[in-house]
Every structure is written in structure tokens, then in C-alpha cells.
Design a protein around this motif. Structure first.
Motif, PDB file in Angstrom:
ATOM      1  N   THR A  80     -79.902  10.885  34.719  1.00 57.57           N
ATOM      2  CA  THR A  80     -79.911  11.367  33.330  1.00 57.57           C
ATOM      3  C   THR A  80     -78.939  12.531  33.178  1.00 57.57           C
ATOM      4  O   THR A  80     -78.179  12.598  32.207  1.00 57.57           O
ATOM      5  CB  THR A  80     -81.327  11.818  32.923  1.00 57.57           C
ATOM      6  N   LEU A  81     -78.955  13.444  34.154  1.00 60.37           N
ATOM      7  CA  LEU A  81     -78.056  14.588  34.116  1.00 60.37           C
ATOM      8  C   LEU A  81     -76.602  14.141  34.064  1.00 60.37           C
ATOM      9  O   LEU A  81     -75.845  14.572  33.198  1.00 60.37           O
ATOM     10  CB  LEU A  81     -78.274  15.491  35.332  1.00 60.37           C
ATOM     11  N   TYR A  82     -76.207  13.276  34.984  1.00 61.68           N
ATOM     12  CA  TYR A  82     -74.797  12.902  35.058  1.00 61.68           C
ATOM     13  C   TYR A  82     -74.359  12.035  33.877  1.00 61.68           C
ATOM     14  O   TYR A  82     -73.216  12.156  33.419  1.00 61.68           O
ATOM     15  CB  TYR A  82     -74.454  12.299  36.422  1.00 61.68           C
ATOM     16  N   ALA A  83     -75.262  11.227  33.329  1.00 59.53           N
ATOM     17  CA  ALA A  83     -74.927  10.480  32.110  1.00 59.53           C
ATOM     18  C   ALA A  83     -74.703  11.459  30.958  1.00 59.53           C
ATOM     19  O   ALA A  83     -73.756  11.323  30.173  1.00 59.53           O
ATOM     20  CB  ALA A  83     -76.028   9.479  31.774  1.00 59.53           C
ATOM     21  N   ALA A  84     -75.557  12.478  30.855  1.00 55.21           N
ATOM     22  CA  ALA A  84     -75.417  13.483  29.795  1.00 55.21           C
ATOM     23  C   ALA A  84     -74.148  14.310  30.003  1.00 55.21           C
ATOM     24  O   ALA A  84     -73.437  14.608  29.035  1.00 55.21           O
ATOM     25  CB  ALA A  84     -76.649  14.388  29.752  1.00 55.21           C
ATOM     26  N   LEU A  85     -73.852  14.679  31.245  1.00 57.73           N
ATOM     27  CA  LEU A  85     -72.625  15.422  31.523  1.00 57.73           C
ATOM     28  C   LEU A  85     -71.397  14.618  31.114  1.00 57.73           C
ATOM     29  O   LEU A  85     -70.454  15.162  30.523  1.00 57.73           O
ATOM     30  CB  LEU A  85     -72.541  15.800  33.002  1.00 57.73           C
ATOM     31  N   ASP A  86     -71.408  13.314  31.401  1.00 56.10           N
ATOM     32  CA  ASP A  86     -70.293  12.450  30.988  1.00 56.10           C
ATOM     33  C   ASP A  86     -70.135  12.445  29.475  1.00 56.10           C
ATOM     34  O   ASP A  86     -69.019  12.539  28.949  1.00 56.10           O
ATOM     35  CB  ASP A  86     -70.492  11.020  31.505  1.00 56.10           C
ATOM     36  N   ARG A  87     -71.254  12.348  28.741  1.00 60.26           N
ATOM     37  CA  ARG A  87     -71.199  12.348  27.266  1.00 60.26           C
ATOM     38  C   ARG A  87     -70.696  13.689  26.744  1.00 60.26           C
ATOM     39  O   ARG A  87     -69.870  13.746  25.829  1.00 60.26           O
ATOM     40  CB  ARG A  87     -72.577  12.033  26.668  1.00 60.26           C
ATOM     41  N   LEU A  88     -71.223  14.771  27.306  1.00 61.63           N
ATOM     42  CA  LEU A  88     -70.805  16.100  26.860  1.00 61.63           C
ATOM     43  C   LEU A  88     -69.320  16.331  27.135  1.00 61.63           C
ATOM     44  O   LEU A  88     -68.619  16.940  26.322  1.00 61.63           O
ATOM     45  CB  LEU A  88     -71.654  17.178  27.539  1.00 61.63           C
ATOM     46  N   GLU A  89     -68.852  15.838  28.269  1.00 60.05           N
ATOM     47  CA  GLU A  89     -67.426  15.958  28.580  1.00 60.05           C
ATOM     48  C   GLU A  89     -66.593  15.130  27.604  1.00 60.05           C
ATOM     49  O   GLU A  89     -65.576  15.605  27.081  1.00 60.05           O
ATOM     50  CB  GLU A  89     -67.157  15.518  30.018  1.00 60.05           C
TER      51      GLU A  89
END
Length: 117
Positions: free
Chosen positions: A44-53
Motif C-alpha cells: 500500500t505504501l509503495y503504491a501510494a508513493l508511486d501515485r504521489l510521485e
């Protein structure tokens, strides 16, 4: 106006507002800052980080290998600070409105009633 950020994105941006962090630090800081209400899974963290980036709200800020594992670092961008600030203002206005309605109806505020945020 930009859309409201998700709870996950809110807490990630909040963690990054205090400085450069790698994934595990973001997980820890998110749990600490939310008083344990938010416990993100790594995926969940890395999916969210990808979206935020992709949205330009954070950016990668280096990588290092620690104990044979890659540690990716991230920082919040100026747009991320602006978005987080807008979200905080929206939450504060929402809180004031809810408090006013409770006061009108003479309901007592229940401290720490398990709010998700």
C-alpha cells in the motif's frame, strides 16, 4: 481545486513534511503520528508513493543499500506542501463545522472516539 487526498496520502505527506524519509521510516512515522490508527502495508505504501510521485507531490531523493536491501528515499515537493496545507485547512474547517453542530444540539464531544484521522 485539487481533489482531497486519501487518508494514506495525507499521512505519507505528513511524514515527509518533516524531512527526507525511506519507506520503513514512513511506515513508522505514519503509525506514530496517527497514534496507531494507520498501519500501512508495504504494498500500500509503495503504491501510494508511486501515485504521489506521479502527481508531483513527492520525489525520489536517493537510494542506498543497507544489509543487502535497497532503501529508497523520498522528499515532499513544494506542490506536496501546498496540497498538504490545503488538506489541513479543509480538515480544520470541517472540524469547526462539526463542533458547531454538536454545540447547537448540546452533544458532548467524546475525546478520542476512534476517529480514522
Amino acid at each position: 481545486m485539487a481533489s482531497v487526498v486519501t487518508q494514506t496520502s495525507f499521512w505519507i505527506l505528513t511524514a515527509l513534511a518533516s524531512g527526507r524519509r525511506h519507506g520503513y521510516e514512513i511506515l513508522q512515522e505514519t503509525a506514530d503520528a496517527s497514534q496507531g490508527r494507520v498501519s500501512l502495508k508495504v504494498a500500500t505504501l509503495y503504491a501510494a508513493l508511486d501515485r504521489l510521485e506521479a502527481d508531483g507531490l513527492i520525489r525520489p531523493d536517493g537510494e542506498e543499500i543497507v544489509a543487502g536491501r535497497a532503501r529508497r528515499y523520498f522528499v515532499i515537493t513544494d506542490d506536496g506542501v501546498t496540497r498538504l496545507s490545503a488538506e489541513v485547512e479543509l480538515m480544520e474547517r470541517s472540524t469547526r463545522a462539526a463542533r458547531a453542530q454538536l454545540a447547537i444540539h448540546k452533544f458532548a464531544l467524546v475525546p478520542d472516539a476512534g476517529a480514522a484521522w
